[in-house]
Design a protein around this motif. Sequence first.
Motif, PDB file in Angstrom:
ATOM      1  N   ARG A  85       3.666   3.382   2.516  1.00 54.54           N
ATOM      2  CA  ARG A  85       4.789   4.155   1.976  1.00 54.54           C
ATOM      3  C   ARG A  85       4.254   5.446   1.337  1.00 54.54           C
ATOM      4  NH1 ARG A  85       9.880   2.995   0.036  1.00 54.54           N
ATOM      5  NH2 ARG A  85       9.876   1.527   1.777  1.00 54.54           N
ATOM      6  N   ILE A  86       4.839   6.576   1.744  1.00 56.56           N
ATOM      7  CA  ILE A  86       4.455   7.874   1.180  1.00 56.56           C
ATOM      8  C   ILE A  86       5.647   8.423   0.411  1.00 56.56           C
ATOM      9  CG2 ILE A  86       3.623  10.199   1.672  1.00 56.56           C
ATOM     10  CD1 ILE A  86       2.464   9.199   4.249  1.00 56.56           C
ATOM     11  N   ARG A  87       5.433   8.783  -0.836  1.00 58.82           N
ATOM     12  CA  ARG A  87       6.513   9.359  -1.641  1.00 58.82           C
ATOM     13  C   ARG A  87       5.939  10.473  -2.517  1.00 58.82           C
ATOM     14  NH1 ARG A  87       6.098   4.255  -4.260  1.00 58.82           N
ATOM     15  NH2 ARG A  87       8.029   3.585  -3.244  1.00 58.82           N
ATOM     16  N   ASP A  88       6.795  11.429  -2.864  1.00 55.68           N
ATOM     17  CA  ASP A  88       6.357  12.511  -3.733  1.00 55.68           C
ATOM     18  C   ASP A  88       6.494  12.080  -5.192  1.00 55.68           C
ATOM     19  OD1 ASP A  88       9.154  12.517  -3.299  1.00 55.68           O
ATOM     20  OD2 ASP A  88       9.283  14.416  -4.370  1.00 55.68           O
ATOM     21  N   ASN A  89       5.649  12.656  -6.020  1.00 55.72           N
ATOM     22  CA  ASN A  89       5.636  12.336  -7.445  1.00 55.72           C
ATOM     23  C   ASN A  89       5.483  13.643  -8.213  1.00 55.72           C
ATOM     24  OD1 ASN A  89       5.172  11.472 -10.060  1.00 55.72           O
ATOM     25  ND2 ASN A  89       3.813   9.810  -9.488  1.00 55.72           N
ATOM     26  N   LEU A  90       6.560  14.046  -8.911  1.00 53.55           N
ATOM     27  CA  LEU A  90       6.544  15.317  -9.635  1.00 53.55           C
ATOM     28  C   LEU A  90       5.604  15.300 -10.829  1.00 53.55           C
ATOM     29  CD1 LEU A  90      10.346  16.194  -9.568  1.00 53.55           C
ATOM     30  CD2 LEU A  90       8.544  17.053  -8.078  1.00 53.55           C
ATOM     31  N   TYR A  91       5.198  14.111 -11.265  1.00 55.44           N
ATOM     32  CA  TYR A  91       4.307  14.026 -12.415  1.00 55.44           C
ATOM     33  C   TYR A  91       2.842  14.239 -12.017  1.00 55.44           C
ATOM     34  CZ  TYR A  91       8.344  12.158 -14.884  1.00 55.44           C
ATOM     35  OH  TYR A  91       9.574  12.006 -15.455  1.00 55.44           O
ATOM     36  N   LEU A  92       2.542  14.210 -10.727  1.00 55.31           N
ATOM     37  CA  LEU A  92       1.184  14.461 -10.267  1.00 55.31           C
ATOM     38  C   LEU A  92       0.922  15.954 -10.218  1.00 55.31           C
ATOM     39  CD1 LEU A  92       0.765  11.925  -7.302  1.00 55.31           C
ATOM     40  CD2 LEU A  92      -0.360  11.819  -9.517  1.00 55.31           C
ATOM     41  N   ASP A  93      -0.349  16.314 -10.227  1.00 56.40           N
ATOM     42  CA  ASP A  93      -0.721  17.700  -9.977  1.00 56.40           C
ATOM     43  C   ASP A  93      -0.201  18.105  -8.599  1.00 56.40           C
ATOM     44  OD1 ASP A  93      -2.851  19.734  -8.770  1.00 56.40           O
ATOM     45  OD2 ASP A  93      -2.881  19.949 -10.943  1.00 56.40           O
ATOM     46  N   SER A  94       0.137  19.379  -8.429  1.00 55.82           N
ATOM     47  CA  SER A  94       0.750  19.803  -7.168  1.00 55.82           C
ATOM     48  C   SER A  94      -0.119  19.479  -5.965  1.00 55.82           C
ATOM     49  CB  SER A  94       1.025  21.308  -7.213  1.00 55.82           C
ATOM     50  OG  SER A  94      -0.186  22.035  -7.374  1.00 55.82           O
ATOM     51  N   ASN A  95      -1.453  19.471  -6.143  1.00 52.84           N
ATOM     52  CA  ASN A  95      -2.366  19.167  -5.040  1.00 52.84           C
ATOM     53  C   ASN A  95      -3.001  17.778  -5.184  1.00 52.84           C
ATOM     54  OD1 ASN A  95      -2.073  21.671  -3.716  1.00 52.84           O
ATOM     55  ND2 ASN A  95      -3.448  22.626  -5.179  1.00 52.84           N
ATOM     56  N   GLY A  96      -2.495  16.982  -6.089  1.00 52.67           N
ATOM     57  CA  GLY A  96      -3.081  15.667  -6.322  1.00 52.67           C
ATOM     58  C   GLY A  96      -2.405  14.576  -5.512  1.00 52.67           C
ATOM     59  N   TYR A  97      -3.115  13.467  -5.361  1.00 49.03           N
ATOM     60  CA  TYR A  97      -2.541  12.298  -4.701  1.00 49.03           C
ATOM     61  C   TYR A  97      -3.066  11.047  -5.383  1.00 49.03           C
ATOM     62  CZ  TYR A  97      -7.059  11.883  -2.276  1.00 49.03           C
ATOM     63  OH  TYR A  97      -8.389  11.742  -1.989  1.00 49.03           O
ATOM     64  N   SER A  98      -2.316   9.973  -5.239  1.00 50.16           N
ATOM     65  CA  SER A  98      -2.671   8.701  -5.864  1.00 50.16           C
ATOM     66  C   SER A  98      -2.442   7.589  -4.852  1.00 50.16           C
ATOM     67  CB  SER A  98      -1.814   8.462  -7.117  1.00 50.16           C
ATOM     68  OG  SER A  98      -2.007   7.152  -7.624  1.00 50.16           O
ATOM     69  N   ILE A  99      -3.449   6.724  -4.682  1.00 57.63           N
ATOM     70  CA  ILE A  99      -3.357   5.588  -3.769  1.00 57.63           C
ATOM     71  C   ILE A  99      -3.113   4.339  -4.609  1.00 57.63           C
ATOM     72  CG2 ILE A  99      -4.517   4.248  -1.977  1.00 57.63           C
ATOM     73  CD1 ILE A  99      -6.186   6.719  -1.343  1.00 57.63           C
ATOM     74  N   LEU A 142       0.856  -1.183   0.000  1.00 63.18           N
ATOM     75  CA  LEU A 142       0.000   0.000   0.000  1.00 63.18           C
ATOM     76  C   LEU A 142       0.894   1.235   0.000  1.00 63.18           C
ATOM     77  CD1 LEU A 142      -2.945   1.023   0.148  1.00 63.18           C
ATOM     78  CD2 LEU A 142      -2.729   0.998   2.631  1.00 63.18           C
ATOM     79  N   ALA A 143       0.629   2.170  -0.908  1.00 62.81           N
ATOM     80  CA  ALA A 143       1.461   3.371  -1.023  1.00 62.81           C
ATOM     81  C   ALA A 143       0.600   4.549  -1.438  1.00 62.81           C
ATOM     82  CB  ALA A 143       2.592   3.164  -2.038  1.00 62.81           C
ATOM     83  N   ILE A 144       1.064   5.731  -1.039  1.00 64.03           N
ATOM     84  CA  ILE A 144       0.407   6.980  -1.437  1.00 64.03           C
ATOM     85  C   ILE A 144       1.456   7.857  -2.100  1.00 64.03           C
ATOM     86  CG2 ILE A 144      -0.822   9.042  -0.677  1.00 64.03           C
ATOM     87  CD1 ILE A 144      -1.877   7.547   1.662  1.00 64.03           C
ATOM     88  N   GLU A 145       1.162   8.332  -3.291  1.00 70.91           N
ATOM     89  CA  GLU A 145       2.024   9.294  -3.970  1.00 70.91           C
ATOM     90  C   GLU A 145       1.333  10.650  -3.951  1.00 70.91           C
ATOM     91  OE1 GLU A 145       2.904   7.833  -7.841  1.00 70.91           O
ATOM     92  OE2 GLU A 145       4.209   6.216  -7.112  1.00 70.91           O
ATOM     93  N   ILE A 146       2.096  11.690  -3.605  1.00 72.01           N
ATOM     94  CA  ILE A 146       1.524  13.023  -3.451  1.00 72.01           C
ATOM     95  C   ILE A 146       2.265  14.015  -4.337  1.00 72.01           C
ATOM     96  CG2 ILE A 146       0.710  12.620  -1.090  1.00 72.01           C
ATOM     97  CD1 ILE A 146       3.172  14.036  -0.068  1.00 72.01           C
ATOM     98  N   GLY A 147       1.557  15.074  -4.733  1.00 72.88           N
ATOM     99  CA  GLY A 147       2.179  16.160  -5.471  1.00 72.88           C
ATOM    100  C   GLY A 147       3.021  17.021  -4.547  1.00 72.88           C
ATOM    101  N   TYR A 148       3.875  17.867  -5.146  1.00 72.62           N
ATOM    102  CA  TYR A 148       4.806  18.646  -4.325  1.00 72.62           C
ATOM    103  C   TYR A 148       4.087  19.635  -3.421  1.00 72.62           C
ATOM    104  CZ  TYR A 148       4.175  22.392  -7.787  1.00 72.62           C
ATOM    105  OH  TYR A 148       3.644  23.353  -8.603  1.00 72.62           O
ATOM    106  N   GLY A 149       2.855  20.028  -3.766  1.00 72.18           N
ATOM    107  CA  GLY A 149       2.106  20.960  -2.935  1.00 72.18           C
ATOM    108  C   GLY A 149       1.615  20.349  -1.638  1.00 72.18           C
ATOM    109  N   LEU A 150       1.573  19.012  -1.553  1.00 71.32           N
ATOM    110  CA  LEU A 150       1.084  18.335  -0.353  1.00 71.32           C
ATOM    111  C   LEU A 150       2.218  17.843   0.540  1.00 71.32           C
ATOM    112  CD1 LEU A 150      -1.800  16.194  -1.924  1.00 71.32           C
ATOM    113  CD2 LEU A 150      -1.852  18.548  -1.098  1.00 71.32           C
ATOM    114  N   ILE A 151       3.467  18.089   0.139  1.00 74.05           N
ATOM    115  CA  ILE A 151       4.602  17.599   0.930  1.00 74.05           C
ATOM    116  C   ILE A 151       4.580  18.131   2.362  1.00 74.05           C
ATOM    117  CG2 ILE A 151       7.118  17.681   1.113  1.00 74.05           C
ATOM    118  CD1 ILE A 151       7.278  17.438  -1.893  1.00 74.05           C
ATOM    119  N   PRO A 152       4.198  19.424   2.611  1.00 76.62           N
ATOM    120  CA  PRO A 152       4.161  19.895   4.008  1.00 76.62           C
ATOM    121  C   PRO A 152       3.221  19.086   4.900  1.00 76.62           C
ATOM    122  CG  PRO A 152       4.110  21.760   2.498  1.00 76.62           C
ATOM    123  CD  PRO A 152       3.963  20.525   1.656  1.00 76.62           C
TER     124      PRO A 152
END
Length: 669
Positions: free
Chosen positions: A379-393, A336-346
């Motif tokens: 696992r949480i990791r950033d993904n530069l290809y996602l929208d800055s406020n987007g996330y993917s499970i 199970l993993a979550i990828e987040i855009g750079y805007g959600l890193i904080p």
Amino acid sequence: MLAIIALIIIPLPAALLDVLIVINLTLSMNILLITLFTKSVLEFSSFPTLLLFTTMFKLSLNMASTRLILTAGSAGQVISAFANVVTGSNYIVGIILFVIIMIVQLAVVTNGTGRVAEVSARFTLDAMPGKQMAIDSDLNSGLLDEKQARKKRDDLQREADFYGSMDGASKFVKGDAIASVLIVLINLIGGPIIFAAGGKMSIVQALSQFGKLSIGDGLVSAIPSLLISIASGVIVTRSANQTSFGATLSGDLLRNPQLFRIVAAILLILSVIPGFPFIPFALMGIVMFAGSSLVERNTVQQTQAKKRQQQQLELKKKRTKQEPEESVASFQVEPLAIEIGYGLIPLVDNTIENSLMDRIVSIRRQIAKELGILISPVRIRDNLYLDSNGYSIKIRGNEVAKGKIYPDKFMIIAQNDGHFPFKGIPTKDPAFHLDALWINAQDKEQAELQNFTIIEPLTVIATHLKEVINKHAPELLGRQEVKKLLEGIKGQSGVVIDELIPDIMRLGEVEKVLQNLLAEQIPINDLATILETLADYGTITKDAEMLTEYVRQALKRTIAAQYADENKTINIVTVHPRVEEMVAQNIQKTPTGSYPILKSETVNQILTAVGKVQQSLLVKDTKFVILTSPKIRLVFKKLISMNYPDIAVISLNEVPNEIKIVTVGTIEL
């Protein structure tokens, strides 16, 4: 070189001579700076040859200036400026300064440079066989490849050639200094003789005029020669530590701040001794004390940096040692993993209160309590290809859900009229697909007053994640997780576990039954009952679906509690006997399970009937389950699951006696 020879032969105008003298001075400054910033002698291996060119260039300028001095009685503005600034009105002072510079250059710099170059060349040649053997040893042991070994041999040969060349090239500098002295003497003697004998000047005027010009010409040539001599000394005395002279010097001088304090104390003592000037000694003592504090602070910072570097190196070595064990796991996908855009890193920052990490820990605990399964760390990791406020499970590397949140906004859920009295970003709640709106923080209080359901951004993504886990729970339960569950209850249910596994069932067969239960949102936190039932019926059948139905019947109170209201009543929708009979007569068993084999028209009629009942009960806001006979329960659930995955199907054997049932509809063709 042809241009240098041309300078010797062709008379030069004074203006051009000024330009060439400035070029010579600039060239000597550049050469000195290059040697100071050179990390290795091989970075300036052309220096010995360059010495020949600079020496010839400087001597050609001497000859050109001598021609002008002896023929015109002047030699341009640069030489005149040096003569006037240095000698003033007394050319005897200039002669003394010139002699001192020549002594320094010849007796100190040039002589020392030649000796160092000679010794360095000798020792480099003597050490070559040992260094070549070391290179061959590294090559044979695999520390170097053929290309690296060849380069090291070439560098070793070039270094020996360099010091050998410098041993000879230092003679250029020495000869240049001697030639400069002779040229000054020629100008000083020849000029007065020529102009006094010709009657153009008196002997006193000629001595004064040509004394200044000779000393000016000598200084113009002596200063670049001195700079190049210093450069020669710098490059042959460089240590092979692969750092520039400035870095080496600062490291050597600033290593021990205690030395600065000792010197400062001595200076302050001298400042108070009668007869010594107070201000210079006291000022320098204070400067040394301040310097010691700065050096000590810098030393502490360097020590901490080295400590961190050492820790990183040890960690790297540790990872390198573990690489054979972790090499396979390193490229495996996470359960199970979550990828987040750079805007959600904080939102992932552990230093903030109630971060996404804290929410995930809470969700894992809730899932363990509600469903009885242990979810592996997310696992949480950033993904530069996602929208800055987007996330993917993602589950096992595949995206199963995605969404978009705004950390500086709040989500409100639409009320019955579906109207939003605020400006914002329209959206859908990702977990339950309800109409929603992202509003600004300043509108939050007004939305609360109007009784809107307000959801924080972290709650949105956390709720979505929990819903995904509930929906895909069977995929997250593998043999490893089942083994952990069994090990966790072995203390209280060790007897039944030892009886069941591996004598009656294998671990994979138990896993399949548990996955079947989770697929219909039946919690497996009563593992003792589940294992007892499997031990009872596992000797009768190995069919995972049949065993799942037996377990469901054993868990009937748990199942009924999910759908009963506070009055212990379940609203049921029955299946018409004719429909049940039709489904029962068309069940086909396959290696992967039981499936209904019905005509497409009949399937459409059944699904239409289910849809009508669901629609009528949704209008009344009535929650319900479909009640069937045990024989067709599983098959009927599979029949409607594609269109109505959220409708629960239970059998008569799964309703305890204390639970009341109320029929609210019937599925019939």
